[in-house]
Structure formats: structure tokens, C-alpha cells
Scaffold this motif. Structure first.
Motif, PDB file in Angstrom:
ATOM      1  N   LEU A  17       0.846  -1.193   0.000  1.00 34.77           N
ATOM      2  CA  LEU A  17       0.000   0.000   0.000  1.00 34.77           C
ATOM      3  C   LEU A  17       0.882   1.245   0.000  1.00 34.77           C
ATOM      4  N   PHE A  18       0.718   2.081  -1.025  1.00 32.18           N
ATOM      5  CA  PHE A  18       1.488   3.317  -1.105  1.00 32.18           C
ATOM      6  C   PHE A  18       0.770   4.445  -0.378  1.00 32.18           C
ATOM      7  N   LYS A  19      -0.511   4.610  -0.664  1.00 34.45           N
ATOM      8  CA  LYS A  19      -1.282   5.703  -0.087  1.00 34.45           C
ATOM      9  C   LYS A  19      -2.709   5.218   0.106  1.00 34.45           C
ATOM     10  N   SER A  20      -3.238   5.367   1.309  1.00 33.59           N
ATOM     11  CA  SER A  20      -4.602   4.912   1.561  1.00 33.59           C
ATOM     12  C   SER A  20      -5.598   5.898   0.981  1.00 33.59           C
ATOM     13  N   GLY A  21      -6.755   5.394   0.636  1.00 36.65           N
ATOM     14  CA  GLY A  21      -7.773   6.213  -0.012  1.00 36.65           C
ATOM     15  C   GLY A  21      -8.693   6.895   0.963  1.00 36.65           C
ATOM     16  N   SER A  22      -8.162   7.798   1.751  1.00 39.94           N
ATOM     17  CA  SER A  22      -9.012   8.548   2.666  1.00 39.94           C
ATOM     18  C   SER A  22      -9.335   9.896   2.049  1.00 39.94           C
ATOM     19  N   GLY A  23     -10.506  10.390   2.309  1.00 46.68           N
ATOM     20  CA  GLY A  23     -10.910  11.676   1.771  1.00 46.68           C
ATOM     21  C   GLY A  23     -11.951  11.533   0.684  1.00 46.68           C
ATOM     22  N   GLN A  24     -12.149  12.582  -0.062  1.00 48.35           N
ATOM     23  CA  GLN A  24     -13.152  12.579  -1.117  1.00 48.35           C
ATOM     24  C   GLN A  24     -12.530  13.036  -2.420  1.00 48.35           C
ATOM     25  N   GLY A  25     -13.223  12.797  -3.485  1.00 48.50           N
ATOM     26  CA  GLY A  25     -12.783  13.279  -4.783  1.00 48.50           C
ATOM     27  C   GLY A  25     -11.873  12.303  -5.495  1.00 48.50           C
ATOM     28  N   LYS A  26     -11.154  12.801  -6.492  1.00 45.44           N
ATOM     29  CA  LYS A  26     -10.319  11.971  -7.341  1.00 45.44           C
ATOM     30  C   LYS A  26      -9.186  11.299  -6.569  1.00 45.44           C
ATOM     31  N   GLY A  27      -8.613  11.979  -5.611  1.00 46.25           N
ATOM     32  CA  GLY A  27      -7.492  11.434  -4.858  1.00 46.25           C
ATOM     33  C   GLY A  27      -7.880  10.474  -3.755  1.00 46.25           C
ATOM     34  N   ALA A  28      -9.137  10.075  -3.678  1.00 51.02           N
ATOM     35  CA  ALA A  28      -9.607   9.230  -2.591  1.00 51.02           C
ATOM     36  C   ALA A  28      -9.327   7.757  -2.825  1.00 51.02           C
ATOM     37  N   LYS A  29      -8.780   7.382  -3.961  1.00 48.39           N
ATOM     38  CA  LYS A  29      -8.507   5.981  -4.242  1.00 48.39           C
ATOM     39  C   LYS A  29      -7.209   5.555  -3.582  1.00 48.39           C
ATOM     40  N   SER A  30      -7.194   4.330  -3.079  1.00 49.18           N
ATOM     41  CA  SER A  30      -5.954   3.796  -2.541  1.00 49.18           C
ATOM     42  C   SER A  30      -4.991   3.531  -3.678  1.00 49.18           C
ATOM     43  N   GLN A  31      -3.717   3.775  -3.428  1.00 48.58           N
ATOM     44  CA  GLN A  31      -2.688   3.530  -4.436  1.00 48.58           C
ATOM     45  C   GLN A  31      -1.762   2.442  -3.918  1.00 48.58           C
ATOM     46  N   TYR A  32      -1.391   1.535  -4.803  1.00 45.93           N
ATOM     47  CA  TYR A  32      -0.517   0.429  -4.457  1.00 45.93           C
ATOM     48  C   TYR A  32       0.695   0.441  -5.374  1.00 45.93           C
ATOM     49  N   VAL A  33       1.780  -0.177  -4.919  1.00 48.23           N
ATOM     50  CA  VAL A  33       2.947  -0.401  -5.762  1.00 48.23           C
ATOM     51  C   VAL A  33       3.288  -1.882  -5.719  1.00 48.23           C
ATOM     52  N   TYR A  34       3.830  -2.364  -6.803  1.00 53.81           N
ATOM     53  CA  TYR A  34       4.181  -3.759  -6.978  1.00 53.81           C
ATOM     54  C   TYR A  34       5.696  -3.832  -7.003  1.00 53.81           C
ATOM     55  N   MET A  35       6.300  -4.378  -5.943  1.00 50.39           N
ATOM     56  CA  MET A  35       7.754  -4.348  -5.825  1.00 50.39           C
ATOM     57  C   MET A  35       8.313  -5.720  -5.506  1.00 50.39           C
ATOM     58  N   LEU A  36       9.607  -5.827  -5.620  1.00 52.79           N
ATOM     59  CA  LEU A  36      10.277  -7.067  -5.277  1.00 52.79           C
ATOM     60  C   LEU A  36      10.062  -7.390  -3.802  1.00 52.79           C
ATOM     61  N   LYS A  37       9.849  -8.654  -3.520  1.00 49.97           N
ATOM     62  CA  LYS A  37       9.617  -9.080  -2.145  1.00 49.97           C
ATOM     63  C   LYS A  37      10.845  -8.815  -1.286  1.00 49.97           C
ATOM     64  N   SER A  38      12.040  -8.999  -1.850  1.00 48.61           N
ATOM     65  CA  SER A  38      13.267  -8.766  -1.087  1.00 48.61           C
ATOM     66  C   SER A  38      13.413  -7.294  -0.700  1.00 48.61           C
ATOM     67  N   VAL A  39      13.025  -6.376  -1.585  1.00 50.62           N
ATOM     68  CA  VAL A  39      13.099  -4.948  -1.280  1.00 50.62           C
ATOM     69  C   VAL A  39      12.091  -4.590  -0.191  1.00 50.62           C
ATOM     70  N   ALA A  40      10.877  -5.151  -0.294  1.00 51.58           N
ATOM     71  CA  ALA A  40       9.857  -4.883   0.721  1.00 51.58           C
ATOM     72  C   ALA A  40      10.299  -5.390   2.086  1.00 51.58           C
ATOM     73  N   GLU A  41      10.957  -6.541   2.119  1.00 50.72           N
ATOM     74  CA  GLU A  41      11.430  -7.083   3.394  1.00 50.72           C
ATOM     75  C   GLU A  41      12.591  -6.272   3.956  1.00 50.72           C
ATOM     76  N   LYS A  42      13.504  -5.820   3.091  1.00 54.58           N
ATOM     77  CA  LYS A  42      14.649  -5.028   3.554  1.00 54.58           C
ATOM     78  C   LYS A  42      14.213  -3.713   4.179  1.00 54.58           C
ATOM     79  N   LEU A  43      13.158  -3.101   3.636  1.00 48.82           N
ATOM     80  CA  LEU A  43      12.673  -1.831   4.178  1.00 48.82           C
ATOM     81  C   LEU A  43      11.585  -2.020   5.237  1.00 48.82           C
ATOM     82  N   GLY A  44      11.056  -3.223   5.362  1.00 49.79           N
ATOM     83  CA  GLY A  44      10.067  -3.500   6.397  1.00 49.79           C
ATOM     84  C   GLY A  44       8.641  -3.138   6.021  1.00 49.79           C
ATOM     85  N   PHE A  45       8.289  -3.214   4.744  1.00 43.71           N
ATOM     86  CA  PHE A  45       6.909  -2.964   4.324  1.00 43.71           C
ATOM     87  C   PHE A  45       6.102  -4.246   4.460  1.00 43.71           C
TER      88      PHE A  45
END
Length: 146
Positions: A17-45
Motif C-alpha cells: 500500500l502506497f497511499k490509503s484512499g481517505s478523503g473525497q474526490g479523485k485522490g480518494a482511491k488507494s494507491q498500491y505499488v508492486y515491488m520485489l519481495k526482497s526490497v519490501a522485506e529489507k525496508l520493512g513494508f
């Protein structure tokens, strides 16, 4: 020559999850990123299971709304990992000769701005000290430098 044309396998990937979809309007959608599992583990996501986005039904009454899996990240930032490693010329003269900082490439959405990236990296359990934006500028994540 056939072996040279094969693509290199890098490893499994996870959706974060990059940004949760809180609020109203166009920017209210949650945004996700698709990354390497090793990178996510190294940074603790933490990985998101079954991350889907709902696509609206087309105008004109044909079709229906569908849910599609999230993929992508149009830009990349470069994040230095904590610590360094020794290189082969550890005995060379110079201040920090012999050490090399490791960096990882982290995907971010194309619409992400610097404040969004700082908030995203602030959610990591292993918070980096800085990052390099897609345009090549370095930004600090320390709270005292703002």
C-alpha cells in the motif's frame, strides 16, 4: 545466442500500500505499488493480500464494474540501505575507500509527489535516512531538516 535472449529472473513480487484512499474526490482511491519481495522485506513494508482496484462500468450500459489486480509503479526512487559492505580495495588510501553503500530501487506511482514519497517511506519499519527522487535530487527524511 538463445541463452542471451532469455529474461533474467529477479524474484517474487508483492503488492504494498502506497497511499490509503481517505478523503473525497479523485485522490480518494488507494494507491498500491508492486515491488520485489526482497526490497519490501529489507525496508520493512507489509504485503497486501488480494490488492484489487475496481474499474467502473463503461458508459452506455454495457458491461459491469470489474475488480482487477494491482500492478505497476511507473517511477522509481533510489533508497540507500543502512550499513555498508567492504570492497576488494579496502587497503586503498582515502577517507572511506573500501566501503560501498548499497542502494535499492523502490517503485512509486507516476502521480506521487515528494510529500507522498516521504509519507510512504515513513511507514517503513526500517526507515531510511534519505532517498533520490526520479529526477535525481536527494531528499532527507529526517524531521529536523524540514
Amino acid at each position: 545466442m538463445a541463452a542471451a535472449s532469455k529474461s533474467r529472473k529477479i524474484g517474487p513480487r508483492v503488492t504494498v500500500l502506497f497511499k490509503s484512499g481517505s478523503g473525497q474526490g479523485k485522490g480518494a482511491k488507494s494507491q498500491y505499488v508492486y515491488m520485489l519481495k526482497s526490497v519490501a522485506e529489507k525496508l520493512g513494508f507489509t504485503a497486501v493480500k488480494d490488492a484489487t482496484v475496481e474499474r467502473k462500468a463503461p458508459k452506455g450500459g454495457r458491461g459491469k464494474a470489474v475488480k482487477v489486480a494491482v500492478r505497476g509503479g511507473a517511477k522509481h526512487i533510489i533508497v540507500p540501505l543502512g550499513g555498508s559492505r567492504q570492497t576488494a580495495n579496502a587497503g586503498a588510501k582515502g577517507g572511506n575507500a573500501g566501503t560501498k553503500t548499497r542502494y535499492v530501487s523502490v517503485p512509486v506511482p507516476a502521480s506521487a509527489n515528494i510529500t507522498d514519497i516521504k509519507a510512504f517511506l515513513g511507514k517503513a519499519t526500517k526507515k531510511p535516512e534519505s532517498f533520490v527522487s526520479p529526477d535525481g535530487r536527494s531528499y532527507s527524511l529526517s524531521t529536523t531538516a524540514q
